[in-house]
Write a protein that holds these residues in place. Structure first.
Motif, PDB file in Angstrom:
ATOM      1  N   UNK A  34       1.062  -1.230   0.053  1.00 52.53           N
ATOM      2  CA  UNK A  34       0.004  -0.218  -0.211  1.00 52.53           C
ATOM      3  C   UNK A  34       1.087   1.461   0.398  1.00 52.53           C
ATOM      4  N   UNK A  35       0.603   2.168  -0.920  1.00 53.62           N
ATOM      5  CA  UNK A  35       1.130   3.614  -0.930  1.00 53.62           C
ATOM      6  C   UNK A  35       1.245   5.239  -0.224  1.00 53.62           C
ATOM      7  N   UNK A  36       0.004   4.771   0.037  1.00 52.65           N
ATOM      8  CA  UNK A  36       0.064   5.618   1.180  1.00 52.65           C
ATOM      9  C   UNK A  36      -1.280   5.077   2.491  1.00 52.65           C
ATOM     10  N   UNK A  37      -1.609   5.685   3.765  1.00 52.24           N
ATOM     11  CA  UNK A  37      -1.942   5.419   4.581  1.00 52.24           C
ATOM     12  C   UNK A  37      -4.170   4.755   4.126  1.00 52.24           C
ATOM     13  N   UNK A  38      -5.110   5.422   3.547  1.00 53.32           N
ATOM     14  CA  UNK A  38      -6.037   5.578   2.385  1.00 53.32           C
ATOM     15  C   UNK A  38      -5.740   4.065   2.198  1.00 53.32           C
ATOM     16  N   UNK A  39      -5.288   3.898   1.525  1.00 47.29           N
ATOM     17  CA  UNK A  39      -4.920   2.390   0.719  1.00 47.29           C
ATOM     18  C   UNK A  39      -4.667   1.012   1.741  1.00 47.29           C
ATOM     19  N   UNK A  40      -3.693   1.684   2.742  1.00 47.25           N
ATOM     20  CA  UNK A  40      -3.411   0.795   3.494  1.00 47.25           C
ATOM     21  C   UNK A  40      -4.129   0.169   4.686  1.00 47.25           C
ATOM     22  N   UNK A  41      -5.288   1.086   4.841  1.00 47.37           N
ATOM     23  CA  UNK A  41      -6.198   0.859   5.854  1.00 47.37           C
ATOM     24  C   UNK A  41      -7.499  -0.204   5.039  1.00 47.37           C
ATOM     25  N   UNK A  42      -7.365   0.346   3.974  1.00 49.73           N
ATOM     26  CA  UNK A  42      -8.446  -0.478   2.958  1.00 49.73           C
ATOM     27  C   UNK A  42      -8.400  -2.095   2.613  1.00 49.73           C
ATOM     28  N   UNK A  43      -6.220  -2.893   2.661  1.00 45.71           N
ATOM     29  CA  UNK A  43      -5.974  -3.383   2.166  1.00 45.71           C
ATOM     30  C   UNK A  43      -5.831  -4.371   3.367  1.00 45.71           C
ATOM     31  N   UNK A  44      -6.060  -3.394   4.962  1.00 45.82           N
ATOM     32  CA  UNK A  44      -6.739  -4.312   5.917  1.00 45.82           C
ATOM     33  C   UNK A  44      -7.525  -5.239   6.389  1.00 45.82           C
ATOM     34  N   UNK A  45      -8.176  -3.899   5.918  1.00 41.74           N
ATOM     35  CA  UNK A  45     -10.007  -4.563   5.676  1.00 41.74           C
ATOM     36  C   UNK A  45     -10.092  -5.814   5.542  1.00 41.74           C
TER      37      UNK A  45
END
Length: 126
Positions: A34-45
């Motif tokens: 994930x290249x940013x925080x929002x993307x990271x959160x979506x990927x974790x979920x």
């Protein structure tokens, strides 16, 4: 046969992502990026990784914000988080741990040290 542990690398620095991805794949892990925080959160979920390597300084959401959001979201709140940061000040470490990070590593870190830490955290989780 056990399935490979799934690790999410959340970092906006391409060089770091490339080297971590290479390193972790070589160790036999399945790697997501994930290249940013929002993307990271979506990927974790969406992906429910076994471990998240989370950079503090990222666009859209900081690692601190991602960590806090994960810890307060049912279903992903127990996701192990290893924070990676160039900011090694005691206050940053304390803040990361207070928000629920399981561990903290300061950049630059040795790849060997990281591999050991990841194995340790996954061992504790699995």
């Amino acid at each position: 046969m056990t399935t490979a542990h799934k690790i999410l690398i959340a970092d906006d620095e391409p060089n770091i992502v490339i080297s971590l991805e290479y390193l972790l794949k070589r160790e036999g892990y399945q790697v997501l990026v994930a290249r940013d925080g929002q993307e990271a959160l979506e990927a974790i979920a969406r992906e429910h990784p076994d471990l998240v390597l989370l950079d503090v300084m990222m666009p859209h959401k900081t690692g601190f914000e991602v960590c806090q959001a994960v810890r307060t979201t049912p279903g992903i709140e127990a996701t192990p988080i290893l924070m990676l940061t160039a900011r090694g000040r005691e206050t940053d470490v304390a803040k990361g741990l207070a928000l629920g990070a399981n561990a903290y590593m300061t950049k630059p870190f040795s790849t060997r040290e990281l591999v050991v830490k990841v194995a340790e955290m996954l061992g504790a989780a699995g």
